[in-house]
Design a protein around this motif. Structure first.
Motif, PDB file in Angstrom:
ATOM      1  N   GLY A 202      40.408  33.459  52.724  1.00  0.00           N
ATOM      2  CA  GLY A 202      39.300  32.504  52.696  1.00  0.00           C
ATOM      3  C   GLY A 202      38.164  32.937  51.782  1.00  0.00           C
ATOM      4  N   PRO A 203      37.616  34.162  51.970  1.00  0.00           N
ATOM      5  CA  PRO A 203      36.533  34.608  51.085  1.00  0.00           C
ATOM      6  C   PRO A 203      36.932  34.660  49.616  1.00  0.00           C
ATOM      7  CG  PRO A 203      36.648  35.996  53.027  1.00  0.00           C
ATOM      8  CD  PRO A 203      37.832  35.095  53.079  1.00  0.00           C
ATOM      9  N   MET A 204      38.165  35.055  49.332  1.00  0.00           N
ATOM     10  CA  MET A 204      38.583  35.117  47.928  1.00  0.00           C
ATOM     11  C   MET A 204      38.630  33.725  47.314  1.00  0.00           C
ATOM     12  SD  MET A 204      41.354  38.214  47.430  1.00  0.00           S
ATOM     13  CE  MET A 204      42.620  37.526  48.480  1.00  0.00           C
ATOM     14  N   ARG A 205      39.149  32.759  48.052  1.00  0.00           N
ATOM     15  CA  ARG A 205      39.213  31.388  47.532  1.00  0.00           C
ATOM     16  C   ARG A 205      37.824  30.770  47.410  1.00  0.00           C
ATOM     17  NH1 ARG A 205      44.501  28.842  50.720  1.00  0.00           N
ATOM     18  NH2 ARG A 205      46.094  29.923  49.452  1.00  0.00           N
ATOM     19  N   ALA A 206      36.944  31.114  48.342  1.00  0.00           N
ATOM     20  CA  ALA A 206      35.589  30.570  48.312  1.00  0.00           C
ATOM     21  C   ALA A 206      34.673  31.346  47.366  1.00  0.00           C
ATOM     22  CB  ALA A 206      35.001  30.580  49.725  1.00  0.00           C
ATOM     23  N   LYS A 207      35.186  32.440  46.822  1.00  0.00           N
ATOM     24  CA  LYS A 207      34.401  33.320  45.949  1.00  0.00           C
ATOM     25  C   LYS A 207      33.143  33.819  46.667  1.00  0.00           C
ATOM     26  CE  LYS A 207      36.130  31.445  41.585  1.00  0.00           C
ATOM     27  NZ  LYS A 207      35.792  30.870  40.265  1.00  0.00           N
ATOM     28  N   ILE A 230      32.892  43.775  48.097  1.00  0.00           N
ATOM     29  CA  ILE A 230      33.673  43.026  47.115  1.00  0.00           C
ATOM     30  C   ILE A 230      32.836  41.835  46.665  1.00  0.00           C
ATOM     31  CG2 ILE A 230      35.824  41.804  46.643  1.00  0.00           C
ATOM     32  CD1 ILE A 230      36.173  44.774  47.319  1.00  0.00           C
ATOM     33  N   LYS A 231      32.501  41.800  45.383  1.00  0.00           N
ATOM     34  CA  LYS A 231      31.654  40.736  44.836  1.00  0.00           C
ATOM     35  C   LYS A 231      32.396  39.397  44.830  1.00  0.00           C
ATOM     36  CE  LYS A 231      28.217  41.377  42.452  1.00  0.00           C
ATOM     37  NZ  LYS A 231      26.758  41.245  42.697  1.00  0.00           N
ATOM     38  N   GLY A 232      31.684  38.358  45.243  1.00  0.00           N
ATOM     39  CA  GLY A 232      32.311  37.050  45.381  1.00  0.00           C
ATOM     40  C   GLY A 232      32.877  36.478  44.103  1.00  0.00           C
ATOM     41  N   LYS A 233      32.084  36.426  43.038  1.00  0.00           N
ATOM     42  CA  LYS A 233      32.522  35.766  41.802  1.00  0.00           C
ATOM     43  C   LYS A 233      33.636  36.503  41.100  1.00  0.00           C
ATOM     44  CE  LYS A 233      28.748  32.835  40.206  1.00  0.00           C
ATOM     45  NZ  LYS A 233      27.829  32.554  39.082  1.00  0.00           N
ATOM     46  N   ASP A 370      25.531  29.937  42.631  1.00  0.00           N
ATOM     47  CA  ASP A 370      25.053  31.277  42.277  1.00  0.00           C
ATOM     48  C   ASP A 370      24.365  31.903  43.491  1.00  0.00           C
ATOM     49  OD1 ASP A 370      24.710  33.413  40.523  1.00  0.00           O
ATOM     50  OD2 ASP A 370      22.733  32.722  39.889  1.00  0.00           O
ATOM     51  N   TRP A 371      25.022  31.787  44.644  1.00  0.00           N
ATOM     52  CA  TRP A 371      24.394  32.155  45.903  1.00  0.00           C
ATOM     53  C   TRP A 371      24.028  33.639  45.987  1.00  0.00           C
ATOM     54  CZ3 TRP A 371      21.323  30.955  49.448  1.00  0.00           C
ATOM     55  CH2 TRP A 371      21.225  31.707  50.628  1.00  0.00           C
ATOM     56  N   ASP A 372      24.898  34.540  45.563  1.00  0.00           N
ATOM     57  CA  ASP A 372      24.610  35.964  45.686  1.00  0.00           C
ATOM     58  C   ASP A 372      23.306  36.339  44.985  1.00  0.00           C
ATOM     59  OD1 ASP A 372      26.628  36.839  47.345  1.00  0.00           O
ATOM     60  OD2 ASP A 372      28.034  37.263  45.730  1.00  0.00           O
ATOM     61  N   ASN A 373      23.116  35.833  43.776  1.00  0.00           N
ATOM     62  CA  ASN A 373      21.871  36.120  43.057  1.00  0.00           C
ATOM     63  C   ASN A 373      20.672  35.436  43.709  1.00  0.00           C
ATOM     64  OD1 ASN A 373      22.706  37.867  40.959  1.00  0.00           O
ATOM     65  ND2 ASN A 373      23.627  36.139  39.886  1.00  0.00           N
TER      66      ASN A 373
END
Length: 399
Positions: A202-207, A230-233, A370-373
């Motif tokens: 799930g997280p990998m597909r959702a980045k 593990i960074k999303g993008k 660009d949620w992480d940033n």
């Protein structure tokens, strides 16, 4: 008519018994290499691989990944040698290449038993390799192979991943030891929640960014300590959370199964230890105009397991409130450390984006790209309410 029915029932019984007797196409366990653990590192040919390569045992490949594969040594039937429990029950084989599937097939040319993944328990990936190759590429084979169970445990290592598959406890299999350590989460609040292979899809597909528990190795042992981000993008290694930062994160996510919390009485300078029985957490996303903020509220019930002050009245409401306040401040400090580290690494591994998505879906739609940033600049307030339920069976007091 009755005889026909009896005949049909007899045939059905024979068919059922034959299916219960086992798989006709199965092979004896002694004829298989049962795979229990895999470690992946940046390519580094072993002396044995170098010799094979120099003698012509090479094939077209890029030297990107060194895989270490751990296999069970089948028990020999007969005998009851007491020293059998101390004998090595596994062996490791290393192979280097650029395709996990091809590497496994290449191992088949170095052993008389084909590798089988039904019993795979643990996959460890070095952070150095994850800086170069995205996680989804490294896991592609494991996610697609029908032999491999989705419950396989994933770990990251800031050391050499293959070191974690060396013998730790005589007579035990390292891949099994690593998986079973997570039973201790009820005893230690600094241990990250285990991550199964199925949980990263799930997280990998959702980045989305997420963490993997980290294993560190020493000369004579190992320890599960901290977590790798593990960074999303990019799905590559994004940084490290130490044990305290993992502890704060587990409090904010409400994912503690137990453990302890240590505080220091500012008056006596003595330690106090709180035993965690239950933890709950809620994240509230607050949107005002174009501004976003979060409020995290954590609650816990537990007991005071250690208190080094002899003359204090443990039944006093005043003392009880003071001790609870000390522990509350400690949890708030741990959570704030975790938030600061997430901001520094520009990653949200605390579930804040998920809270915003559920509570304010229209706002989430605008910022998710660009949620992480975006998260790295958003303020987070934390508060904790701790309730000490008891002090144990007895206490020694000075006269």
């Amino acid at each position: 008519m009755k005889s026909v029915r009896l005949g049909l029932l007899g045939m059905a019984a024979i068919l059922i018994c034959s299916t219960l007797s086992g798989c006709w196409s199965s092979s004896p366990v002694e004829d298989l290499n049962l795979e229990t653990g895999v470690a992946m590192d940046v390519a580094e040919l072993s002396p044995q691989e170098e010799q094979i390569k120099q003698k012509g045992g090479d094939y077209p490949r890029k030297e990107l990944i060194t895989g270490t594969f751990q296999f069970i040594i089948p028990e020999q039937s007969g005998g009851s040698d007491r020293s059998s429990s101390q004998k090595k029950k596994f062996f490791n084989i290393q192979e280097t290449g650029d395709s996990i599937f091809e590497i496994i097939r290449e191992i088949s040319l170095r052993t008389n038993r084909p590798p089988i993944g039904f019993h795979l328990k643990t996959v460890i990936i070095s952070s150095s390799l994850l800086r170069k190759i995205p996680l989804y590429e490294l896991l592609d084979f494991f996610l697609g192979d029908n032999d491999i169970r989705p419950s396989v445990q994933l770990l990251i290592s800031t050391d050499k991943a293959s070191d974690a598959l060396q013998e730790i406890i005589p007579g035990q299999i390292p891949a099994y030891v690593l998986k079973d350590i997570f039973v201790s989460r009820k005893r230690n609040a600094r241990l990250a929640k285990p991550v199964a292979l199925a949980k990263v899809i799930g997280p990998m597909r959702a980045k989305s960014s997420f963490i993997l528990p980290n294993v560190i190795t020493g000369e004579k042992g190992l320890k599960l300590a901290g977590a790798g981000v593990i960074k999303g993008k990019t799905q590559t290694y994004g940084g490290f959370l130490n044990e305290s930062e993992v502890e704060g994160l587990m409090w904010m996510r409400g994912e503690l199964s137990g453990g302890t919390l240590k505080g220091v009485d500012p008056k006596t300078k003595k330690n106090m230890v709180y035993e965690i029985k239950k933890v709950r957490s809620s994240i509230k996303a607050i949107v005002q105009g174009g501004d976003i903020s979060f409020r995290v509220r954590m609650t816990s019930e537990g007991r005071l397991s250690e208190n080094f002050s002899l003359n204090e009245d443990l039944g006093s409401n005043r003392l009880l409130g003071k001790q609870e306040s000390i522990f509350q401040e400690k949890v708030n400090s741990l959570a704030e450390q975790s938030v600061a580290k997430m901001h520094e690494l520009r990653t949200d591994v605390g579930g804040f984006g998920e809270a915003l998505r559920i509570q304010h879906p229209q706002v989430w739609h605008k910022v998710k790209a660009d949620w992480d940033n975006t998260f790295s600049t958003i303020p987070v307030q934390v508060s904790t309410d701790i309730h000490i339920e008891d002090y144990g069976a007895s206490k020694i007091r000075a006269d």
